[in-house]
Design an enzyme around this catalytic site. Structure first.
Site: not given
Ligand code: BJW
Ligand code: ZN
Length: 265
Positions: A118, A135, A146, A203-204, A229
């Site tokens: 988060n 993240h 810079c 919660g992910t 979750n």
């Molecule tokens: C509750 C609840 C309650 C609700 N109680 N539970 C194929 C295979 C492997 C990897 C990849 C692939 N294709 C692409 C990739 C890479 C990509 C990726 O993983 N993509 C997938 C979608 C497939 N990953 C990346 O690009 C990462 N970087 C990387 O891999 O770099 C490699 C590299 C190496 C060298 C050079 C260059 C690159 C970076 C990932 C960055 C993710 N960023 C984000 C957005 C940021 C924007 C922002 O926030 O402003 O981060 S994506 C978004 O998802 C955000 C979150 O942190 C992240 C995870 O989401 P989260 O937290 O799981 O939320 P939800 O909504 O999905 O789930 C909520 C859950 O809560 C649910 O399960 C509900 O049931 C539950 N819930 N209420 C308990 N009360």
């Molecule tokens: Zn600067």
């Protein structure tokens, strides 16, 4: 949130066994080292929208339009407007009992690490200090010219924001799709996952890498892995215990030493 409180209460009452909570409690009480991994679900009860699911953040926005370096290069104003909307929303929120319970866990365990995906800063507000925000953080900005990283709590941030050192364009200090996570931070995560006794995943949806690989890594290293979750996730079949319910309801129960678990939300 994706569910009404009534629907959530029904889910919890229907399927909530007491034993798994008790088992996690016991594992925690014996653990030398504990890692907690959180996602958007823990902040849902504070009013921060999740990313996926019925009411997820992506519903009205395509991720590739907003959370990628390409999107920012194409239209920085659009991306900043989305972040201004989220900063405004998050600024009004407070940590909930789930965040507070994790801060309390840190106080109880000498070897403890909280890894959060988060960017909302609510764990820190709740008192967590052994914390890696893998993240990034929505209250930090980074200069695209810079590289200077600074805190900025303006709501809204004036557009287009520029660096006070070099006048370069600022961007959110957040990891977007296709961007690498900070190497040192990731190394710290891997070290903790390889040596923890308990990994608690809260919660992910478990679909975004590299965080999606943390459960199998900890499991392969011999940790007891538990998931809390509202819904099942692709990680559920891999973990030792998976409990359905609200983080803000379940996490405080893990701290109640010896008490019978409370079945009410
Ligand atoms: C509750 C609840 C309650 C609700 N109680 N539970 C194929 C295979 C492997 C990897 C990849 C692939 N294709 C692409 C990739 C890479 C990509 C990726 O993983 N993509 C997938 C979608 C497939 N990953 C990346 O690009 C990462 N970087 C990387 O891999 O770099 C490699 C590299 C190496 C060298 C050079 C260059 C690159 C970076 C990932 C960055 C993710 N960023 C984000 C957005 C940021 C924007 C922002 O926030 O402003 O981060 S994506 C978004 O998802 C955000 C979150 O942190 C992240 C995870 O989401 P989260 O937290 O799981 O939320 P939800 O909504 O999905 O789930 C909520 C859950 O809560 C649910 O399960 C509900 O049931 C539950 N819930 N209420 C308990 N009360
Ligand atoms: Zn600067």
């Amino acid at each position: 949130m994706a569910y009404t409180l009534g629907q959530i209460a029904a889910k919890e009452a229907a399927v909530q066994p007491t034993e798994p909570i008790q088992e996690i409690r016991e594992r925690l009480s014996k653990a030398g080292s504990v890692v907690v991994l959180t996602g958007a679900g823990i902040s849902a009860e504070s009013g921060v929208p999740t990313f996926r699911g019925a009411d997820g953040l992506w519903k009205n926005f395509r991720a590739e339009d907003l959370a990628t370096p390409e999107a920012f290069a194409r239209d920085p104003r659009l991306v900043w407007e989305w972040y201004n909307w989220r900063r405004e929303l998050i600024a009004t929120t407070q940590p909930n009992p789930g965040h507070q319970a994790i801060a309390e866990m840190e106080a109880r365990h000498e070897r403890f690490l909280l890894i959060t995906q988060n960017v909302d800063g609510l764990h820190r507000s709740a008192g967590s200090r052994k914390l890696l925000e893998i993240h990034g953080n929505i209250w930090l900005v980074r200069c695209t010219a810079c590289g200077l990283v600074e805190e900025n709590r303006d709501v809204p941030i004036a557009l287009p924001p520029s660096c006070r050192a070099c006048r370069g364009l600022l961007r959110p200090h957040i990891v977007w799709f296709g961007e690498a996570l900070d190497e040192k931070t990731l190394d710290q995560c891997m070290g903790a996952l390889a040596s923890c006794d308990v990994l608690l995943i809260v919660g992910t949806s478990g679909v975004v890498y590299p965080a999606a690989s943390f459960a199998p890594i900890a499991k392969a290293a011999g940790a007891f892995v538990a998931e809390l979750n509202l819904d099942p996730t692709p990680q559920s079949p891999l973990v030792d215990v998976s409990i359905r319910g609200r983080a803000g309801h379940l996490l405080p129960q893990l701290l109640q030493e010896g008490a019978a678990p409370d079945r009410q939300p």
